[in-house]
Write a protein that holds these residues in place. Structure first.
Motif, PDB file in Angstrom:
ATOM      1  N   TRP A 126       0.787  -1.219   0.000  1.00  0.00           N
ATOM      2  CA  TRP A 126       0.000   0.000   0.000  1.00  0.00           C
ATOM      3  C   TRP A 126       0.829   1.284   0.000  1.00  0.00           C
ATOM      4  O   TRP A 126       0.527   2.192  -0.782  1.00  0.00           O
ATOM      5  N   PRO A 127       1.886   1.435   0.827  1.00  0.00           N
ATOM      6  CA  PRO A 127       2.622   2.707   0.820  1.00  0.00           C
ATOM      7  C   PRO A 127       3.209   3.045  -0.550  1.00  0.00           C
ATOM      8  O   PRO A 127       3.068   4.175  -1.032  1.00  0.00           O
ATOM      9  N   GLY A 128       3.837   2.090  -1.175  1.00  0.00           N
ATOM     10  CA  GLY A 128       4.436   2.338  -2.487  1.00  0.00           C
ATOM     11  C   GLY A 128       3.403   2.614  -3.558  1.00  0.00           C
ATOM     12  O   GLY A 128       3.603   3.452  -4.435  1.00  0.00           O
ATOM     13  N   THR A 129       2.274   1.914  -3.476  1.00  0.00           N
ATOM     14  CA  THR A 129       1.211   2.121  -4.456  1.00  0.00           C
ATOM     15  C   THR A 129       0.658   3.530  -4.347  1.00  0.00           C
ATOM     16  O   THR A 129       0.455   4.211  -5.356  1.00  0.00           O
ATOM     17  N   LEU A 152       2.390  10.435  -7.619  1.00  0.00           N
ATOM     18  CA  LEU A 152       3.355  10.918  -8.602  1.00  0.00           C
ATOM     19  C   LEU A 152       2.873  10.712 -10.032  1.00  0.00           C
ATOM     20  O   LEU A 152       3.546  11.127 -10.971  1.00  0.00           O
ATOM     21  N   GLY A 153       1.740  10.055 -10.206  1.00  0.00           N
ATOM     22  CA  GLY A 153       1.205   9.808 -11.532  1.00  0.00           C
ATOM     23  C   GLY A 153       1.910   8.680 -12.263  1.00  0.00           C
ATOM     24  O   GLY A 153       1.933   8.647 -13.492  1.00  0.00           O
ATOM     25  N   GLU A 191       2.435  -0.701 -11.512  1.00  0.00           N
ATOM     26  CA  GLU A 191       2.780  -1.969 -12.150  1.00  0.00           C
ATOM     27  C   GLU A 191       3.862  -1.798 -13.222  1.00  0.00           C
ATOM     28  O   GLU A 191       4.426  -2.783 -13.687  1.00  0.00           O
ATOM     29  N   SER A 192       4.161  -0.564 -13.633  1.00  0.00           N
ATOM     30  CA  SER A 192       5.168  -0.354 -14.672  1.00  0.00           C
ATOM     31  C   SER A 192       6.567  -0.622 -14.123  1.00  0.00           C
ATOM     32  O   SER A 192       6.792  -0.617 -12.911  1.00  0.00           O
ATOM     33  N   ASP A 193       7.512  -0.824 -14.988  1.00  0.00           N
ATOM     34  CA  ASP A 193       8.901  -1.110 -14.612  1.00  0.00           C
ATOM     35  C   ASP A 193       8.994  -2.274 -13.639  1.00  0.00           C
ATOM     36  O   ASP A 193       9.829  -2.283 -12.731  1.00  0.00           O
ATOM     37  N   ALA A 194       8.099  -3.244 -13.795  1.00  0.00           N
ATOM     38  CA  ALA A 194       8.045  -4.427 -12.940  1.00  0.00           C
ATOM     39  C   ALA A 194       7.864  -4.050 -11.463  1.00  0.00           C
ATOM     40  O   ALA A 194       8.246  -4.803 -10.585  1.00  0.00           O
ATOM     41  N   GLY A 195       7.299  -2.889 -11.198  1.00  0.00           N
ATOM     42  CA  GLY A 195       7.040  -2.466  -9.828  1.00  0.00           C
ATOM     43  C   GLY A 195       8.278  -2.053  -9.062  1.00  0.00           C
ATOM     44  O   GLY A 195       8.256  -2.003  -7.833  1.00  0.00           O
ATOM     45  N   LEU A 196       9.371  -1.722  -9.753  1.00  0.00           N
ATOM     46  CA  LEU A 196      10.622  -1.400  -9.055  1.00  0.00           C
ATOM     47  C   LEU A 196      10.536  -0.108  -8.257  1.00  0.00           C
ATOM     48  O   LEU A 196      11.109  -0.009  -7.169  1.00  0.00           O
ATOM     49  N   ILE A 197       9.815   0.880  -8.760  1.00  0.00           N
ATOM     50  CA  ILE A 197       9.674   2.136  -8.017  1.00  0.00           C
ATOM     51  C   ILE A 197       8.860   1.892  -6.754  1.00  0.00           C
ATOM     52  O   ILE A 197       9.211   2.354  -5.669  1.00  0.00           O
ATOM     53  N   ARG A 198       7.771   1.130  -6.894  1.00  0.00           N
ATOM     54  CA  ARG A 198       6.949   0.784  -5.726  1.00  0.00           C
ATOM     55  C   ARG A 198       7.760  -0.027  -4.734  1.00  0.00           C
ATOM     56  O   ARG A 198       7.680   0.190  -3.523  1.00  0.00           O
ATOM     57  N   TRP A 199       8.572  -0.964  -5.229  1.00  0.00           N
ATOM     58  CA  TRP A 199       9.419  -1.782  -4.365  1.00  0.00           C
ATOM     59  C   TRP A 199      10.409  -0.908  -3.587  1.00  0.00           C
ATOM     60  O   TRP A 199      10.611  -1.092  -2.387  1.00  0.00           O
ATOM     61  N   MET A 200      11.025   0.063  -4.270  1.00  0.00           N
ATOM     62  CA  MET A 200      11.998   0.933  -3.613  1.00  0.00           C
ATOM     63  C   MET A 200      11.334   1.755  -2.508  1.00  0.00           C
ATOM     64  O   MET A 200      11.869   1.871  -1.400  1.00  0.00           O
TER      65      MET A 200
END
Length: 51
Positions: free
Chosen positions: A9-12, A18-19, A23-32
């Motif tokens: 939830w926090p990453g999502t 941020l718009g 799910e893009s970039d295999a979720g790497l931004i959300r993972w970080m």
């Protein structure tokens, strides 16, 4: 809401603000973002227990 949705939830929410598609970039931004959030929470808990 499943356990994985609660955990992610926090990453999502940050990605939505941020718009960015979470799910893009295999979720790497959300993972970080999730890694940073849960690292800070874990370090705070450890610091409270040790101190």
């Amino acid at each position: 809401m499943t356990a994985s949705e609660v955990f992610l939830w926090p990453g999502t929410k940050v990605c939505e603000q941020l718009g960015i598609n979470p799910e893009s970039d295999a979720g790497l931004i959300r993972w970080m973002i999730n890694t940073v959030v849960y690292l800070m929470l874990s370090l705070t808990v450890v610091w409270i227990i040790v101190a």
